[in-house]
Design a protein around this motif. Structure first.
Motif, mmCIF file in Angstrom:
data_model
loop_
_atom_site.group_PDB
_atom_site.id
_atom_site.type_symbol
_atom_site.label_atom_id
_atom_site.label_comp_id
_atom_site.label_asym_id
_atom_site.label_seq_id
_atom_site.Cartn_x
_atom_site.Cartn_y
_atom_site.Cartn_z
ATOM 1 N N VAL A 29 31.240 36.984 54.280
ATOM 2 C CA VAL A 29 31.471 38.039 53.283
ATOM 3 C C VAL A 29 31.155 37.485 51.905
ATOM 4 O O VAL A 29 31.549 36.360 51.575
ATOM 5 C CB VAL A 29 32.938 38.529 53.327
ATOM 6 C CG1 VAL A 29 33.171 39.598 52.270
ATOM 7 C CG2 VAL A 29 33.299 39.048 54.709
ATOM 8 N N VAL A 30 30.420 38.263 51.113
ATOM 9 C CA VAL A 30 30.203 37.888 49.721
ATOM 10 C C VAL A 30 31.343 38.491 48.923
ATOM 11 O O VAL A 30 31.417 39.699 48.723
ATOM 12 C CB VAL A 30 28.846 38.398 49.197
ATOM 13 C CG1 VAL A 30 28.685 38.036 47.726
ATOM 14 C CG2 VAL A 30 27.712 37.798 50.016
ATOM 15 N N ASP A 31 32.253 37.654 48.505
ATOM 16 C CA ASP A 31 33.444 38.136 47.804
ATOM 17 C C ASP A 31 33.125 38.370 46.339
ATOM 18 O O ASP A 31 32.762 37.440 45.610
ATOM 19 C CB ASP A 31 34.580 37.123 47.936
ATOM 20 C CG ASP A 31 35.067 36.988 49.367
ATOM 21 O OD1 ASP A 31 35.807 37.864 49.809
ATOM 22 O OD2 ASP A 31 34.680 36.006 50.039
ATOM 23 N N VAL A 32 33.223 39.620 45.948
ATOM 24 C CA VAL A 32 33.054 39.988 44.549
ATOM 25 C C VAL A 32 34.404 40.480 44.079
ATOM 26 O O VAL A 32 34.914 41.487 44.575
ATOM 27 C CB VAL A 32 31.982 41.075 44.374
ATOM 28 C CG1 VAL A 32 31.852 41.448 42.916
ATOM 29 C CG2 VAL A 32 30.658 40.575 44.923
ATOM 30 N N SER A 33 34.995 39.772 43.152
ATOM 31 C CA SER A 33 36.379 40.054 42.776
ATOM 32 C C SER A 33 36.456 40.890 41.520
ATOM 33 O O SER A 33 35.631 40.780 40.621
ATOM 34 C CB SER A 33 37.140 38.739 42.564
ATOM 35 O OG SER A 33 36.492 37.940 41.594
ATOM 36 N N GLY A 34 37.448 41.756 41.509
ATOM 37 C CA GLY A 34 37.738 42.536 40.327
ATOM 38 C C GLY A 34 36.877 43.768 40.194
ATOM 39 O O GLY A 34 35.955 44.016 40.963
ATOM 40 N N THR A 35 37.221 44.586 39.213
ATOM 41 C CA THR A 35 36.438 45.767 38.863
ATOM 42 C C THR A 35 35.579 45.404 37.664
ATOM 43 O O THR A 35 36.089 45.004 36.625
ATOM 44 C CB THR A 35 37.354 46.948 38.529
ATOM 45 O OG1 THR A 35 38.181 47.220 39.655
ATOM 46 C CG2 THR A 35 36.539 48.174 38.179
ATOM 47 N N PHE A 36 34.282 45.549 37.814
ATOM 48 C CA PHE A 36 33.379 45.087 36.781
ATOM 49 C C PHE A 36 32.863 46.241 35.944
ATOM 50 O O PHE A 36 32.426 47.249 36.471
ATOM 51 C CB PHE A 36 32.195 44.354 37.415
ATOM 52 C CG PHE A 36 32.600 43.161 38.225
ATOM 53 C CD1 PHE A 36 32.875 41.963 37.610
ATOM 54 C CD2 PHE A 36 32.743 43.270 39.598
ATOM 55 C CE1 PHE A 36 33.265 40.871 38.357
ATOM 56 C CE2 PHE A 36 33.124 42.185 40.352
ATOM 57 C CZ PHE A 36 33.398 40.971 39.726
ATOM 58 N N ALA A 37 32.906 46.053 34.662
ATOM 59 C CA ALA A 37 32.245 46.998 33.772
ATOM 60 C C ALA A 37 30.759 46.690 33.774
ATOM 61 O O ALA A 37 30.324 45.593 34.156
ATOM 62 C CB ALA A 37 32.814 46.872 32.365
ATOM 63 N N CYS A 38 29.964 47.668 33.368
ATOM 64 C CA CYS A 38 28.513 47.478 33.377
ATOM 65 C C CYS A 38 28.095 46.288 32.520
ATOM 66 O O CYS A 38 27.154 45.570 32.861
ATOM 67 C CB CYS A 38 27.818 48.748 32.902
ATOM 68 S SG CYS A 38 28.030 50.150 34.015
#
Length: 936
Positions: A385-394
C-alpha cells in the motif's frame, strides 16, 4: 508332536544320520527362539542344523551339512546390534512350523555343490516402498533394507555381496549417502532431524528404529535445516553454507530480519511454507528451493521471476510502481553490500512523473517517514500500500505552499510540481495571471483548463506522466470555440478572442510562458479597440462607455469581463439610432423615445406598443431583420423578410417565402405590408427605400381607395363589397354612400334636391383612418379621382359630379391612422358617434325641413315610422341612424345590429321580420320584401 514314520523314511541330507536325529523333532515357534534338546525324544532345536547356541539364533554360521561354508551375512541381520533393528528370519525365508513343513528342506539339492540352498521368500521390510528383492550371483538387490527404494538415497552399496561381512557394506553411507542425496537437506548432522534414532556423535540411541520401515523424523524448528538461532532464514543454508555469496544464503537475512526501514518480508512472500516437514513442495524435489511468490510480491499485477542470479519484476523492488525510476529494481540475490537497498534502488527520489518532483517525502507520507527521512513506521513501507497521510490541499504539491490552502489562487504555480518558480517553465507559465484576482478580468478558475480532482488519487490527476491533462471548460469553449494547446501557445480559446464576430485582437494565440505586462495582456489583444465589423466606432478610443460602463479601459466590475457574456447596458440605440436616420426607417418606426421601445428581433407592430395609437407607425425590427441574435453585430446589415417558424400571429408570418428585399433598387417585393390585404393578397412593389414615396392618393398605393376588385362571393378569398356589380350589371357598393331619391345612386352632400350621407372609410374602419382628416362635409376623404369600373353596363365615375370650377375634387388625400392599420388583420370598427356633429355643413334643399340628427342619413323619409330600425329615426324630411351599437362577425362575414340594412341584420329587433342577413361579398338581390326593407 512326534516325528512320523513317513517323514523318517524320507530322503535327508547325505551322511547326517537322520534315522536317529529326526526321531521326534517338533518345530514350534520361530527359529529365532532356540530351544534346548528336549528329553523324552523331543525334536532338536533349529540351531542343531544351522547356527549355534552361542549365536543365540538359528542363523548360520555354521551349517551342519557344510562345516566349511564361507561366512555370510546371516548373523549381521539376525543378531542384536547397536545400529539397526534385528532382521527376523521370515524377512527372507519361510519359517517352518514343523521339521517337515513344505519349503523347509524339501528342495532339490545341487549335487555338484554339495550344499543345500534354502528358498528365499522375501516378506516384511524387504518389500517396503515397492521393493522387489532378489539374490543374484551372491548379491542382494532391490531390497528396502539396503536403500534401493530411497528417493533420497545415494548409498555406496545398495546391492551388497552376501558373503562380504567385513563391515564395508554396513557403514553409514552404504544404503544412503551421508547426507542422503537431494532433495534431502545436504547436512550430515543426522541427529538434527533423526534425534530419536541417533545422537550428535552418530551413536544410535534407538537402533530398533533404524531400517524399520519408517523414516523417524522428530519435531523440529525450521532452523534445524536452514537458518539458525530460531531464524529460519539462512545462513546456514541446507548445505551448511553461511557465506552470502552462496545462492542458498544470499539475502535471506536481509529480507526476514527486523528492519528500521521496511516491512519485514515473510518466508511465504517467496516460498510455500510447509505445515510439516513432509508437505508437498518442501523436501520432495532437488535444490534449489521452489519459489511460490506470495501476494506482496505480486501486488499491482507483478509477475515475479528469479533466474538464479537476479530477482526480477517484483512489487517489492519497485517493478510495478507507476512512478518508479529505481536503479536496482532487479537486484542480484547474492549482493548484500547495501547498494541495492538505497532510497533510490526501488524508486527515484523523488519518483519520476507523474509523481510530484519533490523529495520531501514526509509531506505526503508523514505516517511512514519523518522530515529527516527516518522511517517512523517501517511496517508501512513496502507493504503493498502506498500510504498517503492526511488531507492535502492543492498547494501541497503545487502553488504557494505557505499560503492559505483554501484560496484557489494559491493552488496555481509557482511553484510547479517540480518546485520551479520561473514562469519560463511550462509548469509555471501564466497560471497566476489567470487565477489571481484581477482589476480587469474575471478570475479564471482551475476547472476552465483542468479536471479538478476530488481526491489526490482521482482519475486524471496524478495517474499519468506530465504535462497535466487539459480539459477545457465551458468558458474556454464559449461561442463554439475549440481550444487547443500545442505546448507553447493557447489557440482557439474564447478567453483570448477566438470566434469573436467583431474581433481584431493582436494576440489571440498567446504564448503561455510570456507573462508580466506583455502585449498579451493589454486591451486590443483579444479584440480590436474598438472591435472590428459592425461594432460602433468609439468617439473616445480610450473608453468603452456607455455600453460597458468602463472607467477608461478598466471595467467597473472585472467579473463581467471575459465571463462568457457580452455584459453591459446596450439597449437598441446604444450603437445606432432607433430608428436609424437612413432611408425609410423613420416612416416604418417613428418613435424616438429613449430608451427605445423596440428590441432586437421585435415582431410587434404599432398597436402592440400603444393600444391608444400613435400618429406614426412602429414596426419592430424583427419584421424586416432577422430574429436570431446570431445575425446581430455580424459585420453586415441583414434584411430578412421571410423567417420560417416565426410566430404565427405576427405580421411577418403573413409574408410568403418569396418575400425579399432588392438591395440594389432598395425595394421590397411580395411583402404583406405592401399588398391588398386580402386573404390571398396581391402584392405591390414598395417604393424605393432611399428616397421613394407613395403617390397621391397614397391609399391606392397598396389596395386602391376603396379596394376595387371583383367579388368572388361571400365564401371566397376575394369577397368584396366595397365596390361590386349588381345583378343588373351596375357598379355599386359601400363607397357610393346611402342611396338618394328613387334609390338611383348616391347624392351624398349634394346641395340640390336630393342628398344622402357618404359611406367613407371612417364609417366602417373608424380606428384605421385618422378621424380628424376630413373634407368640407366633415367626413373622411375618398379617392374622388378614381373610375370604379368592374366592366358593368353603367360604370361609376366620381368625376360625373366632382367636375367644374365649383366641384373640384378635394385637394387633400386620405390618411390612415396607425392604431389599427397594417397590423395583419382587417379590422371593422363602426363609427361610434351618436349624433351628427354641428360642424358638418349641411345646406337643406328647397322644400325640405329639419336636419339629420345622426351621422348616417338620407333625404328619403321612412314611411314605416312604427318599424324604424333601432338607432334610427325620422328628422323632418330625413331618415338618420347611428352605428354605435353595430358590429361585424368575422366568422360569418355579416353585420350585427346595423340599421343600414334595415331588416337584413342578423340582430334585427323588428317584430315578425324575416331575417336574411347580407354577407360580405354577396350583392343584394334588389329591392323587395326579403331584402333591405319590407314595404307595407
Amino acid at each position: 508332536m512326534r516325528w512320523s514314520a513317513t517323514v523318517a523314511r524320507g530322503r535327508g541330507p547325505r551322511g547326517c544320520g537322520f534315522s536317529c536325529l529326526l526321531t521326534a523333532f517338533v518345530l514350534q515357534g520361530a527359529c529365532t527362539d532356540p530351544r534346548p534338546i528336549a528329553t523324552n525324544d523331543s525334536a532338536p532345536p533349529c540351531y542343531r542344523c544351522h547356527g549355534t547356541v552361542t549365536n543365540g539364533n538359528p542363523a548360520p554360521p555354521p551349517v551342519l551339512w557344510n562345516k566349511n561354508a564361507p561366512p555370510d551375512a546371516h548373523q549381521s541381520h539376525l543378531r542384536n546390534n547397536d545400529w539397526h533393528q534385528t532382521i527376523p528370519c521370515d524377512t527372507c525365508h519361510l519359517v517352518p512350523t514343523e521339521l517337515g513343513s513344505k519349503g523347509h528342506f524339501d528342495g532339490e539339492r545341487p549335487e555338484d555343490a554339495g550344499v543345500l540352498r534354502a528358498e528365499l521368500t522375501f516378506a516384511g521390510t524387504a518389500l517396503l516402498d515397492g521393493a522387489a528383492p532378489a539374490l543374484d550371483a551372491g548379491k542382494c538387490a532391490g531390497t528396502y533394507g539396503h536403500g534401493t527404494t530411497l528417493t533420497m538415497g545415494g548409498g555406496a552399496h545398495t546391492i551388497p555381496e552376501w558373503t562380504v561381512v567385513d563391515g564395508s557394506q554396513a557403514a553409514c553411507g552404504t544404503c544412503h549417502a551421508l547426507p542422503p542425496s537431494a532433495p534431502h537437506v545436504q547436512r550430515s548432522e543426522c541427529s538434527l532431524c533423526h534425534g530419536d534414532v541417533i545422537d550428535a556423535d552418530r551413536h544410535f540411541v534407538n537402533p530398533e528404529l533404524h531400517i524399520d520401515g519408517h523414516v523417524e523424523v522428530g519435531t523440529m524448528a525450521c532452523d534445524a535445516c536452514h537458518g539458525s538461532d530460531g531464524n529460519p532464514a539462512p545462513p546456514a543454508d541446507t548445505r551448511g553454507n553461511s557465506d552470502t555469496t552462496f545462492r542458498g544464503v544470499g539475502a535471506h537475512r536481509q529480507h526476514l530480519a527486523t528492519s528500521d526501514w521496511h516491512n519485514p518480508v515473510t518466508c511465504s512472500d517467496c516460498h510455500l511454507v510447509p505445515a510439516a516437514l513432509g508437505d508437498a513442495g518442501h523436501v520432495d524435489s532437488p535444490l534449489p528451493a521452489e519459489l511460490g511468490w506470495g501476494a506482496l510480491a505480486q501486488t499491482n499485477g507483478a509477475a515475479p521471476a528469479f533466474d538464479g542470479v537476479r530477482c526480477d519484476n517484483t512489487y517489492c523492488h519497485g517493478a510495478t510502481l507507476a512512478g518508479g525510476g529505481g536503479d536496482s529494481t532487479a537486484p542480484a540475490w547474492t549482493q548484500v553490500d547495501g547498494t541495492q537497498a538505497m532510497c533510490t534502488s526501488c524508486h527515484g527520489n523523488p519518483p519520476p512523473d507523474p509523481h510530484v518532483q519533490r523529495d520531501d517525502c514526509a509531506t505526503c507520507h508523514g505516517a511512514v517517514i519523518d522530515i529527516d527521512d527516518h522511517f517512523i513506521a517501517p511496517a508501512k513501507h513496502i507493504d503493498g500500500v502506498v500510504d498517503v497521510s492526511g488531507t492535502f490541499a492543492c498547494n501541497t504539491c503545487h502553488g504557494k505552499r505557505s499560503e492559505d490552502p483554501n484560496i484557489p489562487q494559491f493552488w496555481a504555480p509557482p511553484d510547479d510540481a517540480s518546485g520551479r518558480s520561473s514562469p519560463s517553465y511550462r509548469g509555471v507559465g501564466a497560471h497566476q495571471s489567470h487565477l489571481k484576482s484581477s482589476a480587469w478580468h474575471k478570475q479564471v478558475t482551475c476547472d476552465e483548463c483542468h479536471v479538478v480532482p476530488a481526491t489526490l488519487d482521482a482519475a486524471g490527476h496524478a495517474d499519468s506522466a506530465r504535462p497535466a491533462e487539459l480539459t477545457f471548460g465551458d468558458l474556454a469553449k464559449n461561442g463554439g470555440a475549440d481550444p487547443q494547446f500545442d505546448g507553447v501557445q493557447c489557440k482557439n480559446a474564447y478567453c483570448h478572442g477566438a470566434g469573436f464576430a467583431a474581433g481584431g485582437g493582436r494576440a489571440t494565440e498567446p504564448v503561455w510562458t510570456e507573462v508580466g505586462g506583455t502585449e498579451q495582456q493589454q486591451c486590443g489583444t483579444c479584440h480590436g479597440l474598438p472591435p472590428l465589423g459592425e461594432h460602433p466606432a468609439l468617439g473616445d478610443p480610450t473608453s468603452c462607455n456607455p455600453c460597458h460602463f468602463f472607467a477608461g479601459l478598466t471595467p467597473d466590475n472585472p467579473a463581467t469581463h471575459i465571463n462568457g457574456v457580452l455584459d453591459g447596458n446596450f439597449p437598441c440605440g446604444s450603437c445606432h439610432p432607433v430608428a436609424p436616420a437612413t432611408g425609410a426607417h423613420a416612416l416604418h418606426y417613428g418613435d424616438h423615445s429613449a430608451p427605445p421601445a423596440a428590441t432586437y428581433g421585435d415582431l410587434r407592430v404599432t398597436p402592440d406598443y400603444d393600444v391608444n395609437g400613435k400618429p406614426y407607425y412602429m414596426f419592430g425590427c424583427g419584421n424586416c431583420h432577422p430574429v436570431d441574435e446570431g445575425f446581430h453585430m455580424n459585420g453586415q446589415t441583414d434584411v430578412e423578410l421571410y423567417t420560417p417558424g416565426v410566430d404565427s400571429g405576427s405580421l411577418k408570418a403573413l409574408n410568403p417565402t418569396t418575400a425579399a428585399y432588392a438591395g440594389g433598387g432598395g425595394t421590397c417585393a411580395n411583402v404583406y405590408c405592401h399588398s391588398t390585404g386580402q386573404e390571398i393578397p396581391s402584392y405591390i412593389e414598395s417604393p424605393a427605400w432611399n428616397g421613394g414615396g407613395l403617390a397621391s392618393p397614397r391609399c391606392s398605393g397598396c389596395h386602391d381607395n376603396p379596394p376595387q376588385y371583383a367579388s368572388g362571393g361571400a365564401d371566397s378569398a376575394t369577397a368584396n363589397s366595397h365596390i361590386m356589380l349588381s345583378p343588373g350589371g351596375d357598379e355599386l357598393g359601400h363607397f357610393a354612400g346611402l342611396p338618394g331619391y328613387k334609390y338611383m345612386g348616391s347624392y351624398h352632400g349634394d346641395p340640390g334636391a336630393f342628398a344622402s350621407t357618404v359611406i367613407s372609410c371612417q364609417t366602417c374602419h373608424y380606428e384605421s383612418v385618422d378621424p380628424t382628416n376630413t373634407g368640407p362635409d366633415g367626413f373622411y376623404y375618398l379617392d374622388t379621382t378614381g373610375t370604379y369600373d368592374l366592366g358593368g353596363s353603367n360604370p361609376y365615375d366620381c368625376s360625373w359630379c366632382h367636375t367644374g370650377p365649383t366641384s373640384t375634387p378635394p385637394a387633400k388625400a386620405g390618411r390612415a391612422f396607425s392604431k389599427a392599420h397594417v397590423n395583419g388583420r382587417r379590422d371593422v370598427v363602426f363609427d361610434p358617434r351618436t349624433s351628427l356633429p354641428s360642424s358638418v355643413p349641411l345646406a337643406l334643399p328647397a322644400g325640405l325641413t329639419g336636419r339629420p340628427s345622426r351621422p348616417q342619413w338620407t333625404s328619403l323619409y321612412w314611411s314605416g315610422a312604427s318599424e324604424l330600425p333601432p338607432g334610427s329615426g325620422n328628422d323632418g324630411n330625413y331618415w338618420s341612424a347611428q352605428l354605435s351599437g353595430s358590429g361585424y362577425n368575422q366568422a360569418t362575414k355579416t353585420c350585427t345590429a346595423i340599421p343600414c340594412h334595415i331588416k337584413q341584420s342578423n340582430e334585427s329587433s323588428f317584430p315578425g321580420a324575416r331575417v336574411v342577413p347580407l354577407r360580405w361579398g354577396s350583392p343584394p338581390a334588389g329591392c323587395g320584401s326579403d331584402n333591405c326593407h319590407q314595404y307595407l
